[in-house]
Design an enzyme around this catalytic site. Structure first.
Site, short mmCIF file in Angstrom:
data_model
loop_
_atom_site.label_atom_id
_atom_site.label_comp_id
_atom_site.label_asym_id
_atom_site.label_seq_id
_atom_site.Cartn_x
_atom_site.Cartn_y
_atom_site.Cartn_z
CG ASN A 168 -90.53 59.32 -65.82
OD1 ASN A 168 -90.72 59.52 -64.62
ND2 ASN A 168 -91.42 58.70 -66.59
CG PHE A 194 -95.94 61.03 -57.77
CD1 PHE A 194 -96.17 60.76 -59.10
CD2 PHE A 194 -96.65 60.29 -56.83
CE1 PHE A 194 -97.06 59.77 -59.50
CE2 PHE A 194 -97.54 59.30 -57.21
CZ PHE A 194 -97.75 59.04 -58.55
CG ASN A 207 -97.81 54.95 -65.26
OD1 ASN A 207 -96.90 55.51 -65.85
ND2 ASN A 207 -98.36 55.44 -64.16
#
Length: 352
Positions: free
Chosen positions: A110, A114, A239
């Site tokens: 992706n 944000f 992450n």
């Protein structure tokens, strides 16, 4: 996974992944989701940074960016839920397409950037949160902000009254130069500002830090030092990654953060290194590539007090949370552990 969920996933995989994600959120709003309630047992109950959890299996940020489906998610078997990331002002994120299924690799890429509806709307939804659930918010910064470090503190001040924890996210690869805030001096200043804000709000919630997997040994050591010095309450490792090693899918060259199965080993190694450096002073949350109870258990044995899921649900459905929690209970019993805490770090050396 029941038959309805199986057919639903098959249908969603026939359409664009971001559209499919939107439909999944709509389905949750309509009550079309597994709802086993809290999956728990004496072995699964645990504590993370002072928060009591019914089980250690959480939902990672990014699934419910705008806090739209807090109630159905809280009934889906998770021990805790993290929503967001939220930024002070709404922002559309990066141009589409920006989400790609790497089916052959059981992964996703992706580059959302944000995208979210902003802290005002998210705060209103959080104010109506279900009772009894453990809910945290991933804090972000606006792409065009002149003071990104201050953005994290602003979102916390605005939403903190409705949260059980907040996560400082400086590890997304999809906002230009955001990862620069992981440097020792910048990170120390940022976290000090966020913790100062936390100490000024009525509800003094724990502050977590989410880090990237793409760190060398010196950078991991710096992060451990900053976490201990600033008083951060937990570290989420990790992450998404920029690595593309070993991928098979045609989408492997797409820009963005890679999540899912290929991330499991690298994220677990970072977790174990942090666990060794912090030696129990700061608890850890293990994220990256978990799709089975055995993998969740491996993260815990490497040093995680809790774990989080996201990408595996694309392929296995929302019922995966309860399945992993129940399987984890069995694994703890098999190895003679009375509770999750006893297993934390018990096989850390296997990853060092």
């Amino acid at each position: 996974m029941n038959l309805v969920e199986k057919f639903g996933l098959a249908a969603l995989h026939r359409i664009d992944p971001e559209t499919a994600h939107g439909l999944a959120i709509k389905a949750l709003k309509m009550g079309l989701s597994p709802a086993p309630g809290p999956v728990t047992s004496a072995r699964l109950k645990t504590t993370l940074a002072g928060i009591d959890l019914p089980n250690p299996v959480g939902l990672a940020a990014g699934f419910d960016k705008n806090a739209e489906v807090l109630t159905p998610l809280s009934q889906s078997g998770f021990g805790f839920i993290e929503v967001g990331a939220a930024t002070p002002r709404p922002q559309p994120g990066n141009p589409q397409p920006r989400l790609f299924r790497l089916t052959e690799d059981k992964a996703a890429i992706n580059r959302f950037g944000f995208n979210n509806q902003g802290m005002d709307l998210i705060e209103r939804r959080l104010s109506l949160r279900p009772t009894g659930a453990v809910i945290g918010l991933n804090l972000g910064a606006n792409k065009d902000s002149e003071d990104r470090a201050n953005d994290f503190a602003r979102v916390l001040a605005h939403c903190g009254a409705h949260l059980d924890f907040a996560t400082v996210n400086v590890s997304s690869p999809n906002t230009e130069k955001l990862r620069d805030l992981q440097g020792k001096a910048a990170l120390s200043a940022l976290l000090s500002g966020v913790i100062k804000t936390r100490n000024e709000i009525d509800r003094k919630i724990p502050v977590f830090l989410k880090i990237a997997p793409d760190l060398n040994a010196d950078e991991i050591q710096d992060i451990a030092a900053v976490a201990a010095e600033t008083g951060v309450d937990a570290v989420i490792a990790t992450n998404t990654t920029l690595s593309r090693d070993g991928l098979q899918s045609a989408y492997k060259g797409e820009a963005g953060g890679l999540s899912g199965a290929p991330l499991f080993e690298s994220s677990t190694r970072v977790l174990a290194q942090l666990s060794q450096l912090l030696d129990g002073k700061v608890p850890l949350v293990g994220v990256g590539g978990i799709s089975t109870p055995e993998q969740a258990y491996a993260k815990i044995c490497a040093g995680a007090s809790a774990v989080q899921l996201y990408t595996a649900m694309i392929y296995q459905g929302l019922s995966l949370a309860g399945d992993i929690a129940r399987g984890l209970d069995d694994l703890l019993a098999r190895d003679g552990f009375d509770n999750v805490a006893q297993a934390v770090g018990s096989k850390r050396g296997d990853w060092l």
